[in-house]
Design a protein around this motif. Structure first.
Motif: not given
Length: 293
Positions: A185, A252-253, A201, A249, A191, A195, A199
């Motif tokens: 990540v 961002n999932a 987490w 980071a 990413w 994407q 994704s």
């Protein structure tokens, strides 16, 4: 409409090596959690004699039953580690979500020891996807036997470059569940590749991660440098440092699966009591939320 559940159980049955296999009596014993509900059971098997006087052969048994008009494939072999109810819920949720996935890849991200490989294999099985581990792909690409060796011989930057290359290749694929490395990540370009899929987490408390990692050993974890103190203390301290670098980071999932939330929902005080099946189910629930936004 009655549906059927099927489960493959592996166990050994002693069989005499005569030309005609004689009838043998044996019984299956299920753990208490698997006895919560009663099911009509039909068991069949095929045994083939060998020349030796007596031997043990692993026999695949087909177990058929009809619990509450559900269809479920219990993933564990030789054990009922996941309850029938958990497996049924997981199977039903996977059937609900598959049409919305459109074959998109699922990338599991999270700290080391968060269960990405275990949960990833369950998800791939129930969704009919393939499973790939990005660390294993890097090892194959570089020709080294372990990630720790790559770090030792070539350094972290070399490893991260190969990680980005692997994720780029994976981004062009479909119907794959990918278990990523804990540090995947940290690079924004990674990413961009992930994407193209979805994704997820896996968010596990650091205390639980430290306990898990110490229990299996830290030898395969190249970023767990030697710190003063006992194994748990130094592992926890290093995880806290890594968390500071990566926590933003992880946000961002596409979806987040919190083990603390699952444990609270199920009434567990310790997140370690949450089964991989329950985590996989929650992952599908969170993916569904993301897809229906």
């Amino acid at each position: 409409m009655a549906a059927k559940a099927s489960q493959c159980l592996q166990f050994s049955v002693p069989v005499a090596s005569e030309r005609t296999v004689r009838k043998k009596e044996f019984s299956l014993q299920f753990p208490p959690r698997c006895k919560e509900e009663r099911f009509p059971v039909l068991i069949s098997c095929s045994l083939h004699p060998r020349k030796s006087a007596t031997y043990h052969r692993s026999v695949a048994q087909k177990l058929s039953c009809s619990p509450q008009n559900y269809e479920v494939s219990v993933l564990e072999s030789g054990t009922c580690s996941a309850s029938f109810k958990e497996a049924i819920i997981l199977k039903n949720k996977s059937e609900e979500i598959v049409p919305y996935l459109n074959g998109r890849c699922i990338y599991l991200v999270g700290m080391m020891g968060s269960g990405k490989t275990t949960v990833g294999k369950i998800l791939s099985e129930v969704l009919g996807y393939s499973f790939l581990d990005s660390d294993r792909l890097i090892e194959q690409s570089v020709g080294e036997t372990a990630v720790s060796d790559i770090f030792k011989l070539h350094g972290e930057s070399f490893f991260r470059d190969n990680e980005t290359e692997v994720l780029q290749k994976l981004s062009s694929m479909q119907r794959v569940v990918v278990s990523t490395g804990g540090g995947a990540v940290v690079r924004p370009i990674n990413w961009r590749h992930m994407q193209k899929g979805i994704s997820v987490w896996l968010d596990v408390p650091l205390e639980a991660l430290a306990r898990r990692i110490v229990a299996v050993g830290t030898g395969s974890r190249p970023l767990l440098h030697c710190e003063p103190g006992d194994a748990y203390t130094k592992t926890y301290k290093r995880l806290c440092t890594l968390w500071e670098d990566r926590s933003e980071a992880y946000n961002n999932a596409s979806a987040r699966v919190s083990l603390e939330d699952i444990a609270a929902k199920l009434g567990y005080k310790d997140v370690c009591n949450v089964t991989p099946t329950a985590i996989a189910t929650e992952a599908l629930v969170q993916i569904e939320y993301f897809l229906k936004k």
